[in-house]
Design a protein around this motif. Structure first.
Motif, short mmCIF file in Angstrom:
data_model
loop_
_atom_site.label_atom_id
_atom_site.label_comp_id
_atom_site.label_asym_id
_atom_site.label_seq_id
_atom_site.Cartn_x
_atom_site.Cartn_y
_atom_site.Cartn_z
N SER A 117 -9.03 32.59 8.72
CA SER A 117 -9.59 31.75 9.79
C SER A 117 -8.53 31.02 10.60
O SER A 117 -8.71 30.76 11.78
CB SER A 117 -10.58 30.75 9.19
N PHE A 128 -14.96 33.62 6.67
CA PHE A 128 -13.53 33.32 6.77
C PHE A 128 -12.66 33.96 5.67
O PHE A 128 -11.44 33.81 5.70
CB PHE A 128 -13.31 31.81 6.61
N TYR A 155 -13.33 35.58 14.88
CA TYR A 155 -13.04 35.71 13.44
C TYR A 155 -13.05 37.18 13.00
O TYR A 155 -12.36 37.56 12.07
CB TYR A 155 -14.03 34.87 12.62
#
Ligand SMILES: Cc1ncc(COP(=O)(O)O)c(C=O)c1O
Length: 410
Positions: A383, A336, A308
């Motif tokens: 994400s 995210f 991420y």
């Protein structure tokens, strides 16, 4: 049969008449087109799901304990899972965590629903971050809370604003019951509550005699190696209903999440859950327990964080290159999401259809702001899409928003 029309609306409760649609879920119907790059979906990347390991675990638990895991289970969750979660939470610094304080929930979304229903009578006040998670807002709305927004900056909740607003509400005779906060890598802004403000927040909860609903699904997703945020529940466990989830670190299709609260509240939460679902899927709970016990979750964390982080960097780089003049954005240290704020007066909702036609989707920020503000903000999730698509998505967005288009423009 009489052909009289039935007035269903008149049969509904006040809550039933006044249900809020989820702005994000509504958007997903627009996203069927395959060429649309989605910066809208806040879901984890399906690439991260450990398919083989979960298939093995599922086969094993059904073969070895099928008669148990396919049966009804205890409402609170199996003792073995309650113990494993209490141990995990002790590892987060919540020393008081114990099975008697833990209740398994069907997603932390159910924890939000239960907490809201347990605490709120119609008209009670809940203090909510500006912006905040839409699912939390919906849960509080359904409980008929009056939500009062608290300003955030890059360090999360502005404590002086919180204190001032609570004091004013109390003076006006209002009952302020709780503060709802997502202290780590917040959905939708990506910001985290600064360390010194954590102490100040629990001190305010003590002073004003409030509870804190701490929603912490991104705890494990700090990008920097070894960063372990300090839960508010570690500082003041008797004031906090702590909600956690495996959705972001394992797979959201396994709906086994948890809450950890003072015993008196955990007991009430168990009773509230009984009326909602009898129990969380026993099979999901057994799979999650095995994933915890075998170390599968812990082992994957460094890789997940890097995964991420790379995406977040790709989006930040693209924003630096392409963002329209006057725009600002958050720089998350995990999670995210990035919140993009356009120049004042611009309306993110008004250009959404145009953006989708240009092949990029995002969530307009306004529904995340309980005070009706945020019209010039967009939630951008990094994400789901690959780094290349994220860069292309931001470039497409910038064309719609009138941004810069070449490298080195900043
Ligand atoms: C802040 C926050 N809370 C709760 C949830 C719900 O997660 P789940 O029900 O999958 O545990 C989400 C999901 O996106 C979230 O971002």
């Amino acid at each position: 049969m009489p052909d009289r029309e039935i007035a269903y609306d008149e049969m509904l409760s006040a809550m039933g008449r006044d249900l809020l649609p989820n702005a994000i879920r509504k958007l997903t119907t627009l996203l069927g087109r395959r060429d649309v790059i989605s910066l809208a979906a806040g879901a984890p990347s399906a690439e991260t799901f450990p398919l083989e390991e979960l298939a093995d675990i599922a086969a094993r638990v059904i073969r070895s304990r099928g008669q148990f895991v396919l049966q009804y289970g205890p409402t609170r969750g199996p003792q073995s899972l309650l113990e494993a979660i209490a141990d995990m939470l002790k590892g987060r610094g919540i020393a008081s965590a114990a099975p008697s304080r833990v209740v398994i929930t069907s997603g932390s979304q159910q924890g939000l629903d239960i907490a809201s229903r347990l605490l709120i009578d119609p008209g009670d006040v809940a203090m909510v971050e500006l912006p905040s998670y839409i699912g939390g807002i919906i849960a509080l709305h359904n409980a008929r809370a009056e939500m009062v927004g608290v300003r955030q900056d890059e360090g999360g909740i502005v404590i002086a604003d919180l204190r001032e607003k609570i004091a004013r509400l109390r003076k006006a005779g209002r009952r302020v019951k709780c503060v709802y906060t997502i202290p780590n890598f917040q959905n939708p802004s990506g910001v985290s509550l600064a360390i010194e403000r954590r102490e100040q927040l629990v001190a305010a909860a003590d002073e004003f005699d409030l509870l804190i609903v701490e929603d912490d699904p991104y705890f494990d997703l700090a990008f920097a190696e070894g960063v372990r945020p300090q839960p508010l529940a570690a500082l003041r466990p008797d004031r906090v209903i702590y909600l956690g989830s495996f959705s972001k670190v394992l797979a959201p299709g396994l709906r086994a999440a948890y809450l950890c609260a003072p015993e008196a509240l955990a007991t009430k939460a168990e009773l509230a859950k009984e009326g909602a679902d009898l129990s969380t899927s026993v099979l999901d709970q057994a799979i999650v327990l095995e994933a915890l016990r075998s170390g599968l979750i812990e082992k994957r964390l460094p890789e997940l964080r890097r995964f991420y982080e790379v995406r977040c960097r790709a989006m930040l780089d693209a924003l630096r290159r392409f963002a329209p003049a006057g725009a600002r954005w958050t720089e998350p240290a995990g999670g995210f999401f990035i919140l993009l704020e356009l120049a004042a007066g611009q309306d993110a909702n008004a250009v959404l259809t145009q953006a989708i036609d240009a092949g990029v989707a995002y969530v307009p920020g306004q529904p995340f702001f309980v005070d009706g503000g945020g019209a010039n903000t967009l939630r951008l999730a990094y994400s789901k899409e690959t780094p290349e698509k994220l860069a292309e998505g931001i470039a497409r967005l910038s064309r719609v928003l009138g941004g810069r288009e070449h490298a080195g423009a900043v």
